[in-house]
Structure formats: C-alpha cells, structure tokens
Design a protein around this motif. Structure first.
Motif, PDB file in Angstrom:
ATOM      1  N   PRO A 313       0.861  -1.103   0.099  1.00 15.39           N
ATOM      2  CA  PRO A 313       0.086   0.078  -0.012  1.00 15.39           C
ATOM      3  C   PRO A 313       0.860   1.161   0.018  1.00 15.39           C
ATOM      4  O   PRO A 313       0.441   2.268  -0.698  1.00 15.39           O
ATOM      5  N   PHE A 314       1.995   1.088   0.786  1.00 11.46           N
ATOM      6  CA  PHE A 314       2.785   2.390   0.693  1.00 11.46           C
ATOM      7  C   PHE A 314       3.402   2.721  -0.699  1.00 11.46           C
ATOM      8  O   PHE A 314       3.500   3.681  -1.100  1.00 11.46           O
ATOM      9  N   VAL A 315       3.863   1.474  -1.229  1.00  7.37           N
ATOM     10  CA  VAL A 315       4.463   1.631  -2.770  1.00  7.37           C
ATOM     11  C   VAL A 315       3.325   2.334  -3.390  1.00  7.37           C
ATOM     12  O   VAL A 315       3.663   3.256  -4.156  1.00  7.37           O
ATOM     13  N   GLU A 316       2.039   1.574  -3.234  1.00  2.65           N
ATOM     14  CA  GLU A 316       1.320   2.341  -4.258  1.00  2.65           C
ATOM     15  C   GLU A 316       0.916   3.670  -4.084  1.00  2.65           C
ATOM     16  O   GLU A 316       0.773   4.715  -4.832  1.00  2.65           O
ATOM     17  N   LYS A 317       0.879   4.054  -2.603  1.00  4.56           N
ATOM     18  CA  LYS A 317       0.648   5.786  -2.367  1.00  4.56           C
ATOM     19  C   LYS A 317       1.745   6.352  -2.819  1.00  4.56           C
ATOM     20  O   LYS A 317       1.571   7.371  -3.529  1.00  4.56           O
ATOM     21  N   LEU A 318       3.049   5.913  -2.866  1.00  6.53           N
ATOM     22  CA  LEU A 318       4.215   6.684  -3.175  1.00  6.53           C
ATOM     23  C   LEU A 318       4.165   7.013  -4.925  1.00  6.53           C
ATOM     24  O   LEU A 318       4.431   7.877  -5.201  1.00  6.53           O
ATOM     25  N   THR A 319       3.742   5.681  -5.582  1.00  5.46           N
ATOM     26  CA  THR A 319       3.489   5.818  -6.904  1.00  5.46           C
ATOM     27  C   THR A 319       2.809   7.015  -7.411  1.00  5.46           C
ATOM     28  O   THR A 319       2.945   7.939  -8.242  1.00  5.46           O
ATOM     29  N   ARG A 320       1.518   6.892  -6.604  1.00  3.39           N
ATOM     30  CA  ARG A 320       0.412   7.745  -7.133  1.00  3.39           C
ATOM     31  C   ARG A 320       0.820   9.054  -6.819  1.00  3.39           C
ATOM     32  O   ARG A 320       0.629  10.078  -7.466  1.00  3.39           O
ATOM     33  N   LEU A 321       1.282   9.276  -5.609  1.00  4.50           N
ATOM     34  CA  LEU A 321       1.950  10.742  -5.113  1.00  4.50           C
ATOM     35  C   LEU A 321       2.777  11.364  -6.146  1.00  4.50           C
ATOM     36  O   LEU A 321       2.816  12.459  -6.437  1.00  4.50           O
ATOM     37  N   SER A 322       3.929  10.601  -6.403  1.00  2.12           N
ATOM     38  CA  SER A 322       4.789  11.007  -7.464  1.00  2.12           C
ATOM     39  C   SER A 322       4.279  11.254  -8.791  1.00  2.12           C
ATOM     40  O   SER A 322       4.729  12.134  -9.627  1.00  2.12           O
ATOM     41  N   GLU A 323       3.345  10.423  -9.283  1.00  2.71           N
ATOM     42  CA  GLU A 323       2.713  10.595 -10.528  1.00  2.71           C
ATOM     43  C   GLU A 323       1.920  12.057 -10.507  1.00  2.71           C
ATOM     44  O   GLU A 323       2.153  12.891 -11.428  1.00  2.71           O
ATOM     45  N   GLN A 324       1.265  12.378  -9.436  1.00  2.00           N
ATOM     46  CA  GLN A 324       0.625  13.626  -9.148  1.00  2.00           C
ATOM     47  C   GLN A 324       1.483  14.505  -9.322  1.00  2.00           C
ATOM     48  O   GLN A 324       1.536  15.834  -9.680  1.00  2.00           O
ATOM     49  N   PHE A 325       2.645  14.114  -8.561  1.00  2.00           N
ATOM     50  CA  PHE A 325       3.627  15.355  -8.349  1.00  2.00           C
ATOM     51  C   PHE A 325       4.286  15.836  -9.695  1.00  2.00           C
ATOM     52  O   PHE A 325       4.228  17.117  -9.917  1.00  2.00           O
ATOM     53  N   GLU A 326       4.442  14.603 -10.255  1.00  2.00           N
ATOM     54  CA  GLU A 326       5.013  14.964 -11.617  1.00  2.00           C
ATOM     55  C   GLU A 326       4.079  15.777 -12.729  1.00  2.00           C
ATOM     56  O   GLU A 326       4.467  16.796 -13.216  1.00  2.00           O
ATOM     57  N   LYS A 327       2.924  15.468 -12.667  1.00  2.00           N
ATOM     58  CA  LYS A 327       1.657  15.847 -13.364  1.00  2.00           C
ATOM     59  C   LYS A 327       1.686  17.338 -13.070  1.00  2.00           C
ATOM     60  O   LYS A 327       1.619  18.430 -13.911  1.00  2.00           O
ATOM     61  N   SER A 328       1.481  17.783 -11.589  1.00  2.00           N
ATOM     62  CA  SER A 328       1.173  18.935 -11.514  1.00  2.00           C
ATOM     63  C   SER A 328       2.448  19.876 -11.633  1.00  2.00           C
ATOM     64  O   SER A 328       2.410  21.071 -11.959  1.00  2.00           O
ATOM     65  N   GLY A 329       3.585  19.084 -11.399  1.00  2.00           N
ATOM     66  CA  GLY A 329       4.929  19.986 -11.712  1.00  2.00           C
ATOM     67  C   GLY A 329       4.957  20.450 -12.941  1.00  2.00           C
ATOM     68  O   GLY A 329       5.246  21.542 -13.324  1.00  2.00           O
ATOM     69  N   ARG A 330       4.473  19.639 -13.989  1.00  2.00           N
ATOM     70  CA  ARG A 330       4.584  19.909 -15.231  1.00  2.00           C
ATOM     71  C   ARG A 330       3.808  20.994 -15.637  1.00  2.00           C
ATOM     72  O   ARG A 330       3.933  21.856 -16.365  1.00  2.00           O
ATOM     73  N   THR A 331       2.366  21.141 -15.056  1.00  2.00           N
ATOM     74  CA  THR A 331       1.516  22.141 -15.407  1.00  2.00           C
ATOM     75  C   THR A 331       2.002  23.272 -15.178  1.00  2.00           C
ATOM     76  O   THR A 331       2.027  24.341 -15.742  1.00  2.00           O
TER      77      THR A 331
END
Lengths: 452, 80
Positions: A313-331
């Motif tokens: 679950p922690f890995v999943e959460k981390l993945t999700r968060l880093s994706e979000q982070f990347e996305k919002s960073g790009r925006t």
C-alpha cells in the motif's frame, strides 16, 4: 519345783526364735499369696504383707535381694515367694523373710516391661513428636551391636547390597548378659560423639526375653531417647518388642529390616535417576516442540509470511503521489513557460530599438543643423575677428615707433614721469628694432605750463 | 557446587527439584534448557556416585575411639 522361775521376754523370744531356726522346713519355704501394704523403704528394703483369703503374714525383702528384682512389687499382685520364716525379736512377731519374689501367673519380666513402658510413656518418651526423621541418603551409618553373630552380618550384608555408598561404623557392645545394658549405653555414647553419623542402628538378633532384656533396661531406653542422632532399633525377631523399640525414632522388626530402613536401594535409585532423566528429557522436549510450534505459527502468520503485502500500500501510495507530483509539476512549468513566452513577446513588442532609431535620426538632424550653424557662426566670428585685427593693427603702438617713438622701462615699469625713476639704475629704452641700455645723467624737471 | 563435593543426598534432591520445576509447566525456554543441562549433570553425578561405590567402607570403632577395618564373618560362614 516349788520356786517358779520367770523368764525374761527376751529369753522367751530367743527360745522361740531358736525353734524357728532349728526347723529345717522353715529355713527354705516356698509360699504364694497376694501382696498388700507394700512399702518400699528409701534404703531399698521392701516391707509388705503376704496374704490369702483367711490369713496374713508380715514379710520383708531386704535391699540386697530386692535389687535383683526385675519388677516393682505392688499391692494386689499375686506373687511366688521363696525365703524363710523367722522371728523379729524387737516386736516378737514372726515374719517371712523373702529371698526371691516372682509374679504368680504372668512373668516378672513382663511386669517389669509393662511398668517401665508405662513410666516412660508418662514421661512422653514415646511421643511421635520426639521422633527424629531418618535421613534418606545417609553417608555414615553407626551400628551398635555385637561384632559377632547374625545381627551384624545381616546389617552389613544388607547395607552392602543396597547402598555401598554409605560408610558403616560399628560400635561394638555386649548385647546379652548382665553387663549388656551399660555396654550398649557406652557404645551409644561413643556413636554420638563420633562426628558425622547420620543414623544409628541399635540391636541384636533373636533370642529369649532374657537374652533381649538389655533392650528393656531403663538406662538403654533413656540413652536412645536422648540420642542426638536418629536411631533405628532392631531387636530380635518381628514378634519381639522391647522398650528400645518404643523410644527409638524408628522400629525395625529385624536387623535386616533395620538396614533396609536405614538405606535406600541403589537399584531403585538408579532406576529412579534414569526415570527422572527421561522425565526431564521428555519435558524439555515437550517444551521445545511447543516453542517450535509457536515459532512456526508466528512465522506463518499473514504479515510475516507475505511481507511485501505490508509495504505494498505504501508503494502504491508513493507511486500515486509521485505521479501527481510530476503531473502538477509539469502543469506549473507549462504555465510558467507560457507566461514567459507572452511576457517575452510583449517585451519584444515594446522593444526600444525603433525609438532609439528615431531619436538617432533626430540626433543626426540636430547634429547637421548644429554643424551648419556653427560653421556660419565661425565664419561670422572670423570676419569680425579679422576686422578687429585690422583695427588692432592700426592701433599697435609699435607702428607708432616706426615713426620715432620709444618706450622707456626701469625695473620693467614704463617710465611715465621723471619722478618715477631711480637715477642710480639703468633704463631700458625699447625702439622699433631693439633695446637701448642707458644710464641717467641728470633730470630736468619741466615747469608748469611749459611744453616739451 | 562441583561434581566432587556435592553429596548424593544433595544431588538427588536437586534432581527431584528440577523435575518438580519442569513439571510445573510454565518454565521459560531458557530456564528449561538450563534446568535440563543441570538435570543431566546431576543424574550422571548420582549415577556415577552409586556405580563407583564398589567397596563399602566398614569399620569398627573400639572403646578408645580407634577405627579398624571390620572383617565380615560371612566368609567364615560360607567356608563352613
């Protein structure tokens, strides 16, 4: 005989006494009867009455004979007496002088036994609370008995067979006959003085009640009762019971039994040790297997068996968060870049180059105009200057010198008056084509109104 | 307490005590193992003591308190 002679009482009594003495039947008489009025004098003499249903006779037993008695005479007892009949001169009474007294019916030893038993019981010497514990595993065993005979052999062989670990110490004693009781007492005392004895066996083999009698003696009984080490009594056969058996801490029916009671059987001990050993092994094995099962159970528990599930679950959460982070960073980056582009465009539009160019043109035109104006001005000034020069030249004093004028200086000062000059100093006279150095000879002052 | 100076009595009592403790059940594993070691040691001490006592010491203490070996009459009897 006409004269009557009177005897003294003493003489008469003596006479009667002599009759008693002379009669052989009265010298050694066996008589039986019941005791009454028994009085034991402190000297040890016993005074009593021997009687039957109809008759009574005073009797005495002197201390010398009384000492040999095993029992204590009491009123009401039926006794067998052996002795003689004689007269006690002091009171004029005849009485029975007993040599031997035996209980009639039951044996005298039995009575003595019963009496001592009762006496010691009253004192509490048989109390179970007095009994000392027999040690389970004695290291030193004392044996008080005769060094010859069946008893010592039985004891030694039994102990050797059962428990060779213990040391056997024999304290020899007479166990039969008149000196037996004191001998047993001495041996008991020695055994108590001996260091380290754990238990003591006192006894002898079988025999008649007389043979065993030493073990019914009061001194032996008291010595056993007062012993500071546990005592096992072993007197005679199973059916024989002595006072020693009552006071001992443990009664063994026979010497062999005493040895068996004194020591454990080493074969049983070896078996017991083996069984304890296997008990320990099985119990520890059980504990081990129990703990092993417990460990296994814990190890196979869900989280430990699948540890990756713990952190998935922690890995999943981390993945999700880093994706979000990347996305919002790009925006954000895109937005900033867009803004930058717009700003840049605006900036480009606002470029001052054209203004500069325009101003440059203006500057150029002004420069041209300024040049023209300056040139005109210079020309005008030049004209003015040359006319001024012509004018100035016309006014030049040196031109006048052409016509013969000169200028006189003294000390670099133009001399304008005769009053200004120092006669002692030279005069510099500047002419049109050079300077004359002159000295003053005299001064002629001009009077007023006079022209030069 | 070493193997040599412990008495048989003490050794067997300690052995019984160990069995009793283990029988109580709630013994932690470490204790159980040390009890086991001690128990094995004690059982061999007891066993050895019994086995090694080959010849019994039998002596007579005479009136003077002196010790001399006791000659069993058994042999004489046996020879009769």
């Amino acid at each position: 005989m006409t004269t009557t002679s009177y005897l003294t009482v003493k003489a008469l009594t003596k006479y009667i006494k002599r009759k008693f003495d002379a009669d052989p039947h009265l010298r050694n008489v066996y008589v039986k009867g019941e005791l009454s009025n028994v009085k034991i004098h402190s000297s040890g003499h016993i005074y009593f009455t021997i009687k039957d249903d109809q008759t009574r006779m005073p009797a005495v037993m002197f201390a010398a004979q009384a000492r040999n008695m095993k029992f204590r005479p009491e009123s009401g007892m039926n006794v067998l007496l052996q002795g003689d009949v004689n007269v006690y001169e002091g009171s004029g009474q005849y009485q029975f002088y007993a040599q031997v007294m035996q209980p009639d019916g039951i044996g005298e030893l039995y009575i003595a036994f019963e009496q001592l038993k009762e006496k010691l019981a009253k004192e509490g010497l048989f109390q179970p609370s007095r009994k000392k514990q027999i040690p389970k595993y004695p290291q030193k065993i004392g044996v008080v008995t005769a060094t010859t005979g069946a008893a010592i052999r039985d004891i030694v062989t039994t102990i050797s067979r059962r428990y060779p670990l213990a040391e056997v110490l024999i304290f020899p004693a007479l166990v039969q006959g008149s000196g037996a009781a004191p001998s047993i007492v001495r041996a008991l005392k020695r055994s108590q003085e001996h260091p380290g004895l754990d238990v003591c066996i006192v006894g002898r083999g079988g025999g008649s009640i007389e043979d065993l009698w030493a073990f019914n003696e009061e001194i032996v009984a008291r010595e056993i009762a007062n012993s500071n080490i546990p005592i096992i009594s072993a007197v005679g056969h199973e059916t024989d019971t002595t006072i020693a058996d009552f006071v001992a801490d443990l009664r063994a029916p026979t010497p062999t039994a005493a040895a068996e009671l004194a020591v454990p059987n080493q074969l049983e001990l070896l078996e017991r040790i083996a069984s304890r050993k296997s008990q320990i092994v099985s119990m520890v094995t059980a504990i081990l297997s129990h703990e092993r099962k417990r460990l296994h159970r814990v190890k196979s528990a869900y989280p430990l068996a699948y540890p990756e599930r713990l952190y998935r679950p922690f890995v999943e959460k981390l993945t999700r968060l880093s994706e979000q982070f990347e996305k919002s960073g790009r925006t954000i980056l895109d937005q900033k870049q867009e803004r930058h582009r717009q700003q840049k465009m605006r900036l480009t539009l606002q470029n001052p180059y054209r203004t500069v160019h325009q101003y440059q043109k203006e500057v150029n035109s002004y420069e041209t105009r300024l040049q023209i104006a300056t040139e005109k001005n210079i020309q005008a000034k030049g004209h003015s200057f040359s006319s001024k020069i012509q004018l100035l030249e016309a006014l030049n004093p040196l031109k006048i010198m052409d016509r013969g004028y000169s200028i006189t200086y003294q000390n670099d000062q133009v001399v304008k008056s005769v009053y200004d000059v120092d006669v002692n100093k030279p005069l510099h006279i500047k002419l049109q084509d050079g300077v004359l150095l002159a000295s003053i000879d005299s001064i002629n002052k001009q009077s007023k109104g006079e022209s030069s | 307490m070493t193997k040599n100076n412990v008495s048989f009595d003490q050794a067997i009592q300690q052995l019984e005590e160990i069995v009793r403790k283990l029988e109580q059940g709630d013994v932690p594993l470490e204790d159980a193992i040390s009890l086991y070691k001690k128990g094995m040691e004690l059982s061999s001490v007891c066993h050895d003591k019994l086995q090694n006592a080959e010849k019994q010491l039998i002596s007579i203490i005479d009136d003077n308190g002196e010790k001399k070996p006791f000659e069993s009459t058994e042999k004489e009897d046996a020879s009769k």
